[in-house]
Design an enzyme around this catalytic site. Structure first.
Site, PDB file in Angstrom:
ATOM      1  N   LYS A 148       0.847  -1.206   0.000  1.00 20.93           N
ATOM      2  CA  LYS A 148       0.000   0.000   0.000  1.00 20.93           C
ATOM      3  C   LYS A 148       0.876   1.248   0.000  1.00 20.93           C
ATOM      4  O   LYS A 148       0.632   2.205  -0.740  1.00 20.93           O
ATOM      5  CB  LYS A 148      -0.920   0.006   1.230  1.00 20.93           C
ATOM      6  CG  LYS A 148      -2.072  -0.965   1.101  1.00 20.93           C
ATOM      7  CD  LYS A 148      -2.812  -1.198   2.403  1.00 20.93           C
ATOM      8  CE  LYS A 148      -3.844  -2.308   2.247  1.00 20.93           C
ATOM      9  NZ  LYS A 148      -4.395  -2.784   3.507  1.00 20.93           N
ATOM     10  N   GLN A 185      -4.364  -1.591   9.820  1.00 18.36           N
ATOM     11  CA  GLN A 185      -4.326  -2.910   9.174  1.00 18.36           C
ATOM     12  C   GLN A 185      -4.928  -3.993  10.082  1.00 18.36           C
ATOM     13  O   GLN A 185      -4.588  -4.092  11.256  1.00 18.36           O
ATOM     14  CB  GLN A 185      -2.874  -3.261   8.816  1.00 18.36           C
ATOM     15  CG  GLN A 185      -2.723  -4.550   8.046  1.00 18.36           C
ATOM     16  CD  GLN A 185      -3.394  -4.529   6.682  1.00 18.36           C
ATOM     17  OE1 GLN A 185      -3.286  -3.569   5.928  1.00 18.36           O
ATOM     18  NE2 GLN A 185      -4.128  -5.586   6.358  1.00 18.36           N
ATOM     19  N   ASP A 236     -11.274   2.852   4.522  1.00 15.03           N
ATOM     20  CA  ASP A 236     -11.630   1.432   4.487  1.00 15.03           C
ATOM     21  C   ASP A 236     -13.151   1.250   4.442  1.00 15.03           C
ATOM     22  O   ASP A 236     -13.640   0.182   4.100  1.00 15.03           O
ATOM     23  CB  ASP A 236     -11.116   0.738   5.769  1.00 15.03           C
ATOM     24  CG  ASP A 236      -9.918  -0.150   5.494  1.00 15.03           C
ATOM     25  OD1 ASP A 236      -9.667  -0.470   4.316  1.00 15.03           O
ATOM     26  OD2 ASP A 236      -9.238  -0.532   6.469  1.00 15.03           O
TER      27      ASP A 236
END
Ligand code: NDP
Length: 292
Positions: free
Chosen positions: A51, A95, A118
């Site tokens: 990422k 994460q 997200d």
């Protein structure tokens, strides 16, 4: 049979991001994404690294915070609060999965919904249900929808069967497909581990989204001729012949299902690259929406 290429569509999404980033930079703003990793899970570390690299390739401002596994809930909350207040950061991602002592739901709720790229914050879940376009949609289902649209698959009036009801893939996928408008307007059935006679349901489907987490679960007998199949699954299976000793396979028994399909995504090379591309797109959107 059309093979839907994730990398190809992801490239398109990233090119759109690049164009939008250039326009934002011309206004003096660089979109910023902060990715927080707690602990040293190797798979999570690899995700975070990719990422970060993708951000840098695109010219996004990228902050990668790697915290030790001993980080406390309060310390992580403090990191999130700092990122919420940082004007150079437009997107925040913690994460998953964090170490067991961390209350992940509380962390997600602590992220400013306007920076929740997200799309897991309850405000964004509600916005998806409300079809409010200012919300953030989880990257994987958003990527699946984009794959369908790019491949010219008509979802309007189609019977779509989503296998899986997780908050990350199945539920938001179903909401996207049933929403009004392009890429939506489908008649959606959601199946899960308690579903009776799954095959009878999937054989009725024009579009199947498989998000189960079981290697080669969906077989030819589950699919009607001419169906479109999107395989979200990423499963490690032993592969003694390979250097790593394993390979990644999807939830679909590709070799037997593909010949029956009008279109299908492979694994690897399907949904995977779309997830990260949509994360970049969500970060750009967060930046755009932060401007007056
Ligand atoms: P979860 O484990 O959270 O959800 C799996 C779902 O599948 C559950 O709803 C479960 O039902 C259902 N299920 C399990 N067994 C069966 C069965 N026998 N019949 C019908 N349904 C079943 O997984 P995720 O949604 O997080 O992920 C799904 C897959 O997608 C995984 O392989 C994951 O690695 C992959 N993934 C890929 C991403 C990408 O970027 N390509 C991103 C995210 C995930 P129940 O709710 O009843 O338990």
């Amino acid at each position: 049979m059309t093979l839907i290429s994730g990398p190809q569509v992801a490239e398109k999404v990233l090119a759109e991001c690049q164009r939008d980033i250039a326009a934002l930079k011309a206004r003096g703003v660089t979109p910023g994404l902060a990715v927080v990793l707690v602990g040293d899970d190797p798979a999570s570390r690899a995700y975070v690294r990719s990422k970060d690299k993708k951000c840098r390739d695109l010219g996004l401002h990228s902050v990668k915070l790697e915290l030790p596994a001993t980080t406390t809930q309060q310390e992580l909350m403090d990191v999130v609060a700092k990122l919420n207040a940082d004007p150079a950061i437009h997107g925040i991602l913690v994460q998953s999965p964090p170490p067991k002592h961390i209350d992940e739901a509380a962390i997600v709720r602590a992220i400013d919904p306007a920076k929740d790229v997200d799309g897991f914050h309850p405000v964004n879940v509600a916005k998806l249900a409300l079809e409010d376009p200012t919300g953030f949609v989880p990257c994987t289902p958003l990527g699946c929808q984009r794959l369908l649209m790019d491949a010219g698959i008509e979802t309007k009036g189609a019977h779509a069967v989503v296998i899986g009801r997780s908050m990350i893939v199945g539920k938001p996928m179903a909401m996207l497909l049933m929403a009004k408008g392009p890429g939506g307007d489908a008649t959606v059935t959601v199946a899960h581990s308690r579903t009776r006679d799954l095959g009878a349901i999937t054989r009725e489907a024009d579009i199947i989204i498989a998000a189960i987490g079981r290697p080669h679960f969906l077989k030819a007998e589950h699919v009607k001729e001419g169906a479109v199949v999107i395989d979200v699954g990423i499963n490690r299976v032993e592969d003694p012949g390979s250097e790593k000793g394993y390979k990644l396979v999807g939830d679909v028994a590709f070799d037997e299902v593909a010949p029956k399909c009008r279109a299908i995504t492979p694994v690897p090379g399907g949904v995977g690259p779309m997830t990260i591309a949509m994360l970049m797109a969500n970060t750009v959107k967060a930046c755009q929406q932060s401007l007056p």
